[in-house]
Design a protein around this motif. Sequence first.
Motif, short mmCIF file in Angstrom:
data_model
loop_
_atom_site.label_atom_id
_atom_site.label_comp_id
_atom_site.label_asym_id
_atom_site.label_seq_id
_atom_site.Cartn_x
_atom_site.Cartn_y
_atom_site.Cartn_z
N UNK A 454 23.34 -8.20 -33.81
CA UNK A 454 23.91 -8.87 -34.98
C UNK A 454 23.07 -8.59 -36.22
N UNK A 455 23.73 -8.52 -37.37
CA UNK A 455 23.09 -8.45 -38.67
C UNK A 455 23.47 -9.72 -39.43
N UNK A 456 22.70 -10.80 -39.28
CA UNK A 456 23.09 -12.09 -39.85
C UNK A 456 23.30 -12.06 -41.36
N UNK A 457 22.64 -11.13 -42.07
CA UNK A 457 22.77 -11.06 -43.51
C UNK A 457 23.95 -10.19 -43.95
N UNK A 458 24.60 -9.53 -42.99
CA UNK A 458 25.73 -8.67 -43.34
C UNK A 458 26.76 -8.68 -42.22
N UNK A 459 27.79 -9.50 -42.31
CA UNK A 459 28.79 -9.61 -41.25
C UNK A 459 29.65 -8.36 -41.07
N UNK A 460 29.54 -7.42 -42.01
CA UNK A 460 30.30 -6.17 -41.86
C UNK A 460 29.65 -5.21 -40.88
N UNK A 461 28.46 -5.54 -40.43
CA UNK A 461 27.75 -4.66 -39.50
C UNK A 461 27.58 -5.33 -38.14
N UNK A 462 27.51 -4.54 -37.12
CA UNK A 462 27.24 -5.02 -35.77
C UNK A 462 27.22 -3.85 -34.81
N UNK A 463 26.58 -4.04 -33.67
CA UNK A 463 26.49 -3.00 -32.66
C UNK A 463 26.69 -3.62 -31.28
N UNK A 464 27.50 -2.99 -30.48
CA UNK A 464 27.75 -3.50 -29.13
C UNK A 464 28.05 -2.32 -28.21
N UNK A 465 27.20 -2.13 -27.22
CA UNK A 465 27.34 -1.00 -26.31
C UNK A 465 27.39 -1.49 -24.87
N UNK A 466 28.38 -0.99 -24.13
CA UNK A 466 28.49 -1.31 -22.72
C UNK A 466 27.67 -0.28 -21.95
N UNK A 467 26.42 -0.65 -21.66
CA UNK A 467 25.48 0.30 -21.08
C UNK A 467 25.89 0.76 -19.69
N UNK A 468 26.65 -0.07 -18.99
CA UNK A 468 27.07 0.31 -17.65
C UNK A 468 27.97 1.55 -17.68
N UNK A 469 28.79 1.68 -18.72
CA UNK A 469 29.68 2.83 -18.83
C UNK A 469 29.26 3.81 -19.92
N UNK A 470 28.36 3.37 -20.79
CA UNK A 470 27.91 4.19 -21.92
C UNK A 470 26.39 4.04 -22.07
N UNK A 471 25.63 4.52 -21.08
CA UNK A 471 24.17 4.31 -21.13
C UNK A 471 23.49 4.98 -22.31
N UNK A 472 24.13 5.98 -22.90
CA UNK A 472 23.54 6.65 -24.05
C UNK A 472 23.84 6.00 -25.38
N UNK A 473 24.59 4.91 -25.40
CA UNK A 473 24.93 4.16 -26.62
C UNK A 473 25.62 5.05 -27.67
#
Length: 512
Positions: A454-473
């Motif tokens: 999370x980027x608490x100062x900017x709600x337009x940004x975020x990152x979420x990776x499912x490492x089980x299926x996408x270990x390389x992000x």
Amino acid sequence: MPPPTPPNVILIMTDQQRADSLGCTGNPVVQTPQIDALAARGAVFRNHFTPHQICSPSRSTLFSGLFARHHGLTRNGVALPEELPLITHDLKAAGYRTHGAGKFHFQPILAGAEHEMPDSNAFWDLPQSDGWTGPFYGFDTVDILIGESVSATEGGHYANWLRETAPEAAALYLPENALEQPPEDMDEVWKSAIPAELHYNSWITDRACHFLQDQNGDAPFFLFVSYPDPHHPFSPPAPWCDMYDPAEVPAPAQVPDELAAMPSYILDNDREEAASSYVDFLRNPGPPREQGFMQTTQRFSDASLRQAIAHTYGMVSMIDDGIGRILAQLDAQGLTGDTLILFTSDHGELLGDHGLIRKGPSPYLPLLHVPLIMAGPGVTPGERNGITSHLDLRATLQDHLALPTQHTDGTSFQPMLAEPESPGRDTFYAEYHPRTRMDTYNQTLLSADWRFTLYPENPDWGEMFHLASDPGEHVNLYFHPDYTKQKQQFTEQLTREFPPAPEAGGPSLATY
């Protein structure tokens, strides 16, 4: 009978080394026979992480067992409070002799002389630096190295030693004196002309061995050995600069256009980094720039990037050689069986993955995922797959060495030392406090299957990776409609258990 003497402890730390840059962690090219031999008789933690991907916050967390928001050194340029209890203080209270050789980075390198900080270059122009060897943050004595590459010859014990030993040698670190012409498109890659025996990695090894020669087993010791490499610039000396063929190193892992789905600052900041030189910044720092100096690789040729990787491996192998000398000295003293040895790094390096180099605000796993090897009394050999963190090391050593328990934010993983199948953490949290662009402040939740940021100062940004299926992000799912519920659950958990603290930390005393 008198109680047995507690085991000695040697903590070996590198700077900016990825978890996958060792033979024992699966790298198919890099040669690390000494570290691999240590791993063969010890525990290899395959999922060990730092909560902070920047040098000073991570180092301070390892020593204190506290998140940066609690120990105060949230960004480079801030000083660690000298009254803060660290693992060194725990050990001293238990009768240990404590010594450190190499890079500490508990204080800003560019702090003014008025602060009288030994980890700053300015201190070494003061009269009180003459003959000073400590005490320093719980270390009885220290041999200090400040900075890396071209910046390592300005202050500290190493800079003084080099001036006395070879007065003209400092200039041999400079790229204009390189053994070969550096590539035109990447000014951080060159073959350093400094002789290997005068290089700071060799000096650190020499100082560690000198300390060990004075140990006779009468009292336990703690030795911190801290190498500044393989931190960029990518400039090892011969023969290490020629050890690896750039054509044979693994190519970076990236997917076309993957950065388009990432927070926009990554590409925005690239323009600033591309217009400036990190080497010039080291030699003549100007206005503050964001920590890590993250940059895309789009302006670099494949040959130059591969040369940077090859030089990184050369630096790793040079350090491995030094570790071999330290372990041989320990053996010569008859202390190997009585010594617990840890090897780790403060944080990682992108090294071309995702089309990026160096480090920065985005907490990609190549930055958070670091090696950890532990070998010695009470450690069963074998791999550990549970999640562990730098945050946990102080609590773990308190348990393993039967030291009085002091408060930390961490959780001891001491049961994993004896029992490889013991579980680690379910989750852990990471945090980045920026220097210049405050909206890049971020918080991360990491589990075996997910990395959520999370980027608490900017709600337009975020990152979420499912490492089980996408270990390389490579596929950011943060705004994907199919994962709205999962995102909401992670947001609530992160906000509840690790509330945002963008203003945390002590005052900035210098750019770094």
